[in-house]
Design a protein around this motif. Sequence first.
Motif, mmCIF file in Angstrom:
data_model
loop_
_atom_site.group_PDB
_atom_site.id
_atom_site.type_symbol
_atom_site.label_atom_id
_atom_site.label_comp_id
_atom_site.label_asym_id
_atom_site.label_seq_id
_atom_site.Cartn_x
_atom_site.Cartn_y
_atom_site.Cartn_z
ATOM 1 N N GLU A 10 90.664 104.950 -5.457
ATOM 2 C CA GLU A 10 91.262 105.882 -6.394
ATOM 3 C C GLU A 10 92.728 105.513 -6.535
ATOM 4 O O GLU A 10 93.437 105.353 -5.542
ATOM 5 C CB GLU A 10 91.131 107.321 -5.924
ATOM 6 N N VAL A 11 93.154 105.353 -7.769
ATOM 7 C CA VAL A 11 94.526 104.954 -8.050
ATOM 8 C C VAL A 11 95.123 105.960 -9.023
ATOM 9 O O VAL A 11 94.656 106.071 -10.164
ATOM 10 C CB VAL A 11 94.583 103.528 -8.641
ATOM 11 N N ASN A 12 96.086 106.716 -8.556
ATOM 12 C CA ASN A 12 96.778 107.709 -9.382
ATOM 13 C C ASN A 12 95.815 108.619 -10.136
ATOM 14 O O ASN A 12 95.981 108.882 -11.319
ATOM 15 C CB ASN A 12 97.748 107.037 -10.346
ATOM 16 N N ALA A 35 83.644 107.942 -20.571
ATOM 17 C CA ALA A 35 83.387 106.574 -21.030
ATOM 18 C C ALA A 35 83.864 105.633 -19.932
ATOM 19 O O ALA A 35 84.763 105.970 -19.163
ATOM 20 C CB ALA A 35 84.123 106.290 -22.330
ATOM 21 N N TYR A 36 83.248 104.482 -19.866
ATOM 22 C CA TYR A 36 83.646 103.507 -18.857
ATOM 23 C C TYR A 36 84.777 102.632 -19.377
ATOM 24 O O TYR A 36 84.817 102.279 -20.551
ATOM 25 C CB TYR A 36 82.471 102.595 -18.491
ATOM 26 N N VAL A 37 85.688 102.288 -18.482
ATOM 27 C CA VAL A 37 86.707 101.286 -18.760
ATOM 28 C C VAL A 37 86.494 100.191 -17.735
ATOM 29 O O VAL A 37 86.381 100.461 -16.538
ATOM 30 C CB VAL A 37 88.135 101.864 -18.621
ATOM 31 N N GLU A 38 86.417 98.967 -18.205
ATOM 32 C CA GLU A 38 86.202 97.844 -17.308
ATOM 33 C C GLU A 38 87.387 96.895 -17.426
ATOM 34 O O GLU A 38 87.799 96.549 -18.535
ATOM 35 C CB GLU A 38 84.910 97.134 -17.708
ATOM 36 N N VAL A 39 87.931 96.514 -16.286
ATOM 37 C CA VAL A 39 89.094 95.637 -16.237
ATOM 38 C C VAL A 39 88.768 94.490 -15.289
ATOM 39 O O VAL A 39 88.301 94.719 -14.175
ATOM 40 C CB VAL A 39 90.339 96.393 -15.707
ATOM 41 N N GLY A 49 97.513 92.900 -6.223
ATOM 42 C CA GLY A 49 96.819 94.058 -5.661
ATOM 43 C C GLY A 49 96.403 95.047 -6.730
ATOM 44 O O GLY A 49 95.858 94.681 -7.750
ATOM 45 N N MET A 50 96.681 96.319 -6.493
ATOM 46 C CA MET A 50 96.261 97.388 -7.398
ATOM 47 C C MET A 50 97.284 97.683 -8.495
ATOM 48 O O MET A 50 97.089 98.600 -9.286
ATOM 49 C CB MET A 50 96.015 98.680 -6.607
ATOM 50 N N ALA A 51 98.353 96.921 -8.579
ATOM 51 C CA ALA A 51 99.406 97.196 -9.553
ATOM 52 C C ALA A 51 98.883 97.342 -10.985
ATOM 53 O O ALA A 51 99.293 98.267 -11.695
ATOM 54 C CB ALA A 51 100.491 96.129 -9.487
ATOM 55 N N PRO A 52 97.971 96.491 -11.455
ATOM 56 C CA PRO A 52 97.477 96.678 -12.821
ATOM 57 C C PRO A 52 96.771 98.026 -13.010
ATOM 58 O O PRO A 52 96.874 98.634 -14.075
ATOM 59 C CB PRO A 52 96.506 95.517 -13.027
#
Length: 70
Positions: A10-12, A35-39, A49-52
């Motif tokens: 979990e990020v923010n 809706a799904y977001v895929e990155v 790391g998780m910055a993006p």
Amino acid sequence: MNDPEADGVEVNGVGWLLQKENDGSFRFTTTLRKAYVEVTIPKDRTGDGMAPLVDLAKSVKKAIPEGIAD
């Protein structure tokens, strides 16, 4: 996320399912959103790391309501 074997973070305030790809990249897919977001983060950028995902969290929360995707 109901899969106990799945890797998630979990990020923010946005949940993401984490999948490491065979080419060394990582694919992140939002969880518990309408809706799904895929990155996909390429192998040569995984050092960030998780910055993006931190940068995307505000936009995801604003654009896609929480809930189960249809």
